[in-house]
Design an enzyme around this catalytic site. Structure first.
Site, PDB file in Angstrom:
ATOM      1  N   ILE A 107       0.805  -1.285  -0.024  1.00 30.43           N
ATOM      2  CA  ILE A 107      -0.032  -0.111   0.090  1.00 30.43           C
ATOM      3  C   ILE A 107       0.886   1.312  -0.285  1.00 30.43           C
ATOM      4  O   ILE A 107       0.485   2.100  -0.365  1.00 30.43           O
ATOM      5  CB  ILE A 107      -0.977  -0.038   1.109  1.00 30.43           C
ATOM      6  CG1 ILE A 107      -1.845  -1.350   1.248  1.00 30.43           C
ATOM      7  CG2 ILE A 107      -1.654   1.331   1.413  1.00 30.43           C
ATOM      8  CD1 ILE A 107      -2.633  -1.456   2.411  1.00 30.43           C
ATOM      9  N   VAL A 156      10.982   2.832  11.714  1.00 24.17           N
ATOM     10  CA  VAL A 156      10.055   3.915  12.451  1.00 24.17           C
ATOM     11  C   VAL A 156      10.232   3.741  13.919  1.00 24.17           C
ATOM     12  O   VAL A 156       9.372   4.542  14.753  1.00 24.17           O
ATOM     13  CB  VAL A 156       8.620   3.863  11.924  1.00 24.17           C
ATOM     14  CG1 VAL A 156       8.582   4.269  10.379  1.00 24.17           C
ATOM     15  CG2 VAL A 156       7.972   2.651  12.184  1.00 24.17           C
ATOM     16  N   ASN A 168       2.090   4.732   7.530  1.00 21.69           N
ATOM     17  CA  ASN A 168       1.595   3.266   6.890  1.00 21.69           C
ATOM     18  C   ASN A 168       2.469   2.217   7.392  1.00 21.69           C
ATOM     19  O   ASN A 168       2.000   1.103   7.397  1.00 21.69           O
ATOM     20  CB  ASN A 168       1.880   3.481   5.285  1.00 21.69           C
ATOM     21  CG  ASN A 168       1.551   2.264   4.574  1.00 21.69           C
ATOM     22  OD1 ASN A 168       0.615   1.499   4.422  1.00 21.69           O
ATOM     23  ND2 ASN A 168       2.895   1.846   4.154  1.00 21.69           N
ATOM     24  N   SER A 226      -6.773  -0.232  10.187  1.00 22.83           N
ATOM     25  CA  SER A 226      -7.528  -1.532   9.383  1.00 22.83           C
ATOM     26  C   SER A 226      -8.754  -1.938  10.131  1.00 22.83           C
ATOM     27  O   SER A 226      -9.223  -1.698  11.259  1.00 22.83           O
ATOM     28  CB  SER A 226      -6.391  -2.810   9.958  1.00 22.83           C
ATOM     29  OG  SER A 226      -7.081  -3.921   9.847  1.00 22.83           O
ATOM     30  N   TYR A 286      -2.710  -7.803  16.764  1.00 20.23           N
ATOM     31  CA  TYR A 286      -3.029  -6.842  15.525  1.00 20.23           C
ATOM     32  C   TYR A 286      -4.091  -5.998  15.654  1.00 20.23           C
ATOM     33  O   TYR A 286      -4.243  -4.669  15.447  1.00 20.23           O
ATOM     34  CB  TYR A 286      -2.912  -7.724  14.369  1.00 20.23           C
ATOM     35  CG  TYR A 286      -3.063  -6.808  12.812  1.00 20.23           C
ATOM     36  CD1 TYR A 286      -1.893  -6.438  12.575  1.00 20.23           C
ATOM     37  CD2 TYR A 286      -4.052  -7.007  12.311  1.00 20.23           C
ATOM     38  CE1 TYR A 286      -1.765  -5.338  11.284  1.00 20.23           C
ATOM     39  CE2 TYR A 286      -4.260  -6.237  10.953  1.00 20.23           C
ATOM     40  CZ  TYR A 286      -3.298  -5.419  10.712  1.00 20.23           C
ATOM     41  OH  TYR A 286      -2.930  -5.017   9.378  1.00 20.23           O
ATOM     42  N   LYS A 292      -4.109  -1.856  16.164  1.00 24.10           N
ATOM     43  CA  LYS A 292      -4.791  -0.923  15.201  1.00 24.10           C
ATOM     44  C   LYS A 292      -5.895  -0.179  15.752  1.00 24.10           C
ATOM     45  O   LYS A 292      -6.103   0.620  15.433  1.00 24.10           O
ATOM     46  CB  LYS A 292      -5.351  -1.911  13.860  1.00 24.10           C
ATOM     47  CG  LYS A 292      -4.210  -2.272  13.091  1.00 24.10           C
ATOM     48  CD  LYS A 292      -3.298  -1.319  12.495  1.00 24.10           C
ATOM     49  CE  LYS A 292      -2.292  -1.905  11.531  1.00 24.10           C
ATOM     50  NZ  LYS A 292      -1.438  -0.702  10.723  1.00 24.10           N
ATOM     51  N   THR A 322      -9.133  -6.518   3.686  1.00 19.94           N
ATOM     52  CA  THR A 322      -7.774  -7.179   3.281  1.00 19.94           C
ATOM     53  C   THR A 322      -7.646  -6.947   1.837  1.00 19.94           C
ATOM     54  O   THR A 322      -8.134  -6.947   0.907  1.00 19.94           O
ATOM     55  CB  THR A 322      -8.284  -8.552   3.288  1.00 19.94           C
ATOM     56  OG1 THR A 322      -8.645  -9.002   4.663  1.00 19.94           O
ATOM     57  CG2 THR A 322      -7.006  -9.760   3.083  1.00 19.94           C
ATOM     58  N   VAL A 323      -6.100  -6.536   1.878  1.00 17.57           N
ATOM     59  CA  VAL A 323      -5.537  -6.358   0.445  1.00 17.57           C
ATOM     60  C   VAL A 323      -4.283  -7.317   0.364  1.00 17.57           C
ATOM     61  O   VAL A 323      -3.496  -7.628   1.401  1.00 17.57           O
ATOM     62  CB  VAL A 323      -4.908  -4.797   0.483  1.00 17.57           C
ATOM     63  CG1 VAL A 323      -4.174  -4.758  -0.713  1.00 17.57           C
ATOM     64  CG2 VAL A 323      -5.863  -3.810   0.680  1.00 17.57           C
ATOM     65  N   TYR A 383     -16.386 -10.505   2.494  1.00 18.55           N
ATOM     66  CA  TYR A 383     -16.404  -9.386   1.503  1.00 18.55           C
ATOM     67  C   TYR A 383     -17.700  -9.177   0.807  1.00 18.55           C
ATOM     68  O   TYR A 383     -17.546  -9.814  -0.547  1.00 18.55           O
ATOM     69  CB  TYR A 383     -15.295  -9.106   0.664  1.00 18.55           C
ATOM     70  CG  TYR A 383     -14.083  -8.519   1.692  1.00 18.55           C
ATOM     71  CD1 TYR A 383     -13.787  -7.234   1.859  1.00 18.55           C
ATOM     72  CD2 TYR A 383     -13.168  -9.678   2.443  1.00 18.55           C
ATOM     73  CE1 TYR A 383     -12.922  -6.703   2.865  1.00 18.55           C
ATOM     74  CE2 TYR A 383     -12.534  -9.362   3.452  1.00 18.55           C
ATOM     75  CZ  TYR A 383     -12.234  -7.983   3.695  1.00 18.55           C
ATOM     76  OH  TYR A 383     -11.376  -7.565   4.587  1.00 18.55           O
TER      77      TYR A 383
HETATM   78  N1  LIG Z   1      -2.580  -5.856   3.534  1.00 16.26           N
HETATM   79  C1  LIG Z   1      -3.814  -5.561   4.053  1.00 16.26           C
HETATM   80  O1  LIG Z   1      -4.764  -6.365   3.982  1.00 16.26           O
HETATM   81  C2  LIG Z   1      -3.790  -4.406   5.372  1.00 16.26           C
HETATM   82  C3  LIG Z   1      -5.189  -4.399   5.909  1.00 16.26           C
HETATM   83  C4  LIG Z   1      -5.289  -3.396   6.756  1.00 16.26           C
HETATM   84  C5  LIG Z   1      -4.377  -2.693   7.187  1.00 16.26           C
HETATM   85  N2  LIG Z   1      -2.949  -2.787   6.441  1.00 16.26           N
HETATM   86  C6  LIG Z   1      -1.828  -1.992   6.934  1.00 16.26           C
HETATM   87  O2  LIG Z   1      -1.402  -1.128   5.762  1.00 16.26           O
HETATM   88  C7  LIG Z   1       0.060  -1.054   6.034  1.00 16.26           C
HETATM   89  C8  LIG Z   1       0.815  -1.586   4.877  1.00 16.26           C
HETATM   90  O3  LIG Z   1       0.543  -3.063   4.775  1.00 16.26           O
HETATM   91  P1  LIG Z   1       0.923  -3.673   3.566  1.00 16.26           P
HETATM   92  O4  LIG Z   1      -0.104  -4.643   3.431  1.00 16.26           O
HETATM   93  O5  LIG Z   1       0.949  -2.704   2.393  1.00 16.26           O
HETATM   94  O6  LIG Z   1       2.312  -4.403   3.923  1.00 16.26           O
HETATM   95  P2  LIG Z   1       3.841  -4.939   3.164  1.00 16.26           P
HETATM   96  O7  LIG Z   1       4.325  -5.890   3.910  1.00 16.26           O
HETATM   97  O8  LIG Z   1       3.590  -4.906   1.833  1.00 16.26           O
HETATM   98  O9  LIG Z   1       4.525  -3.450   3.274  1.00 16.26           O
HETATM   99  C9  LIG Z   1       4.749  -2.798   4.811  1.00 16.26           C
HETATM  100  C10 LIG Z   1       6.275  -2.034   4.180  1.00 16.26           C
HETATM  101  O10 LIG Z   1       6.627  -1.784   5.971  1.00 16.26           O
HETATM  102  C11 LIG Z   1       7.820  -1.801   5.977  1.00 16.26           C
HETATM  103  N3  LIG Z   1       8.243  -1.768   7.281  1.00 16.26           N
HETATM  104  C12 LIG Z   1       7.935  -3.070   8.242  1.00 16.26           C
HETATM  105  N4  LIG Z   1       8.683  -2.507   9.573  1.00 16.26           N
HETATM  106  C13 LIG Z   1       9.107  -1.267   9.255  1.00 16.26           C
HETATM  107  C14 LIG Z   1       9.803  -0.557  10.280  1.00 16.26           C
HETATM  108  N5  LIG Z   1      10.008  -0.938  11.411  1.00 16.26           N
HETATM  109  N6  LIG Z   1      10.083   0.926   9.701  1.00 16.26           N
HETATM  110  C15 LIG Z   1       9.735   1.123   8.654  1.00 16.26           C
HETATM  111  N7  LIG Z   1       9.236   0.273   7.792  1.00 16.26           N
HETATM  112  C16 LIG Z   1       8.878  -0.862   8.030  1.00 16.26           C
HETATM  113  C17 LIG Z   1       8.152  -3.229   5.351  1.00 16.26           C
HETATM  114  O11 LIG Z   1       9.709  -3.154   4.938  1.00 16.26           O
HETATM  115  C18 LIG Z   1       7.267  -3.223   4.254  1.00 16.26           C
HETATM  116  O12 LIG Z   1       8.171  -2.462   3.095  1.00 16.26           O
HETATM  117  C19 LIG Z   1       0.448  -1.784   7.595  1.00 16.26           C
HETATM  118  O13 LIG Z   1       0.254  -0.811   8.385  1.00 16.26           O
HETATM  119  C20 LIG Z   1      -0.630  -2.628   7.561  1.00 16.26           C
HETATM  120  O14 LIG Z   1      -1.050  -3.130   8.827  1.00 16.26           O
HETATM  121  C21 LIG Z   1      -2.851  -3.774   5.547  1.00 16.26           C
END
Ligand SMILES: NC(=O)c1ccc[n+]([C@@H]2O[C@H](COP(=O)([O-])OP(=O)(O)OC[C@H]3O[C@@H](n4cnc5c(N)ncnc54)[C@H](O)[C@@H]3O)[C@@H](O)[C@H]2O)c1
Length: 257
Positions: free
Chosen positions: A19, A65, A91, A143, A156, A160, A188-189, A217
């Protein structure tokens, strides 16, 4: 036609994948100068290089972060390169599986460190730059797990939920300074983050986990990274000038049933 983020400087954490990556690419196409932060420096550089190759503005910063010194150094570097920061998209996040009786303490702490403390540290570092300009938009990644109980995701869901609460708290504190703070609650993505969670849901079978999840969904599919990036674009833009303190569900109706 000018882009929707023309003249803005955006910092996106965890932008090396999923994302965050889609958001960095979309924000840059809409005219923002984008700082691509990720603990995975190679991934951040690849995203930033791709944006620059398309003739837009980006810089990559290897940033964990959860480490305040790294966060502060990154913010200083962004301001030196692009000027005051207008948009912060918190993010970066990780998943965690397990009901409360089996959740490992280390996983619990890591989940809270990245999802919650990371959001706090990045916001604390960026807010002075936004106050300087008396404007800004912060988007925190929550989330659907913040809104409904999801089986076997105790840490989680709790983390969140904390992000959603922090968003409301930040929004009341920062509104008088011209800074809007909102959260996105994606459904969910399919990204690297979700793969272990989906596999666990399918009892070790990813395809089964995907089928069980899609059935939840009403819209009949999972989300795409761009579905979420477009919501972040709206909240970042001046079109959302009266929007603060909201937790915006982008979930194909998942939380309505
Ligand atoms: N994919 C889903 O279904 C979904 C749903 C709801 C929320 N989210 C939230 O969206 C956000 C992005 O998720 P995504 O699915 O794109 O995941 P992803 O794993 O594709 O990307 C997450 C990125 O965060 C980076 N990361 C991890 N720990 C880190 C840190 N300590 N400092 C800096 N960067 C860090 C990783 O290296 C990765 O590049 C997250 O917060 C996740 O909880 C995702």
């Amino acid at each position: 036609m000018p882009g929707r983020l023309e003249g803005k400087v955006a910092v996106i954490t965890g932008a090396g994948s999923g994302i965050g990556r889609a958001s960095a690419e979309l924000f840059a196409r809409e005219g923002a100068a984008v700082a691509v932060l990720d603990v995975n420096g190679d991934a951040a550089a690849e995203v930033s290089d791709g944006i620059r190759a398309a003739g837009q503005r980006a810089m990559a910063l290897t940033t964990d972060v959860t480490v305040d010194a790294q966060v502060r150094a990154a913010v200083t570097a962004v301001i030196a390169e692009f000027g005051d920061i207008s948009v912060l998209y918190n993010n970066a996040g990780i998943g965690s599986t397990g009901a409360v009786d089996v959740a490992e303490e280390d996983d619990w702490d890591r989940c809270f460190d990245i999802n919650v403390k990371g959001t706090y540290l990045c916001s604390r570092a960026v807010v002075p730059s936004m106050m300087q300009a008396s404007k800004g938009s912060i988007i925190n990644q929550a989330s659907v797990a913040a809104l409904v109980g999801i089986p076997n995701f105790a840490a989680y869901c709790a983390a969140k939920g904390a992000v959603a609460s922090l968003t409301r708290s930040m929004s009341v504190d920062l509104a008088p300074r011209g800074i809007r703070v909102n959260a996105i609650a994606p459904g969910t993505v399919y990204t690297p983050l979700m793969e272990p969670m989906l596999t666990a849901r399918g009892g070790g079978d990813l395809q089964k986990g995907l089928a069980i999840t899609i059935a939840k969904y009403p819209i009949g599919r999972l989300g795409d990274v761009v579905d979420i990036a477009k919501a972040a674009l709206y909240l970042s833009s001046d079109e959302a000038a009266f929007v603060t303190g909201s937790v915006l569900s982008i979930d194909g109706g998942m939380t309505t049933i």
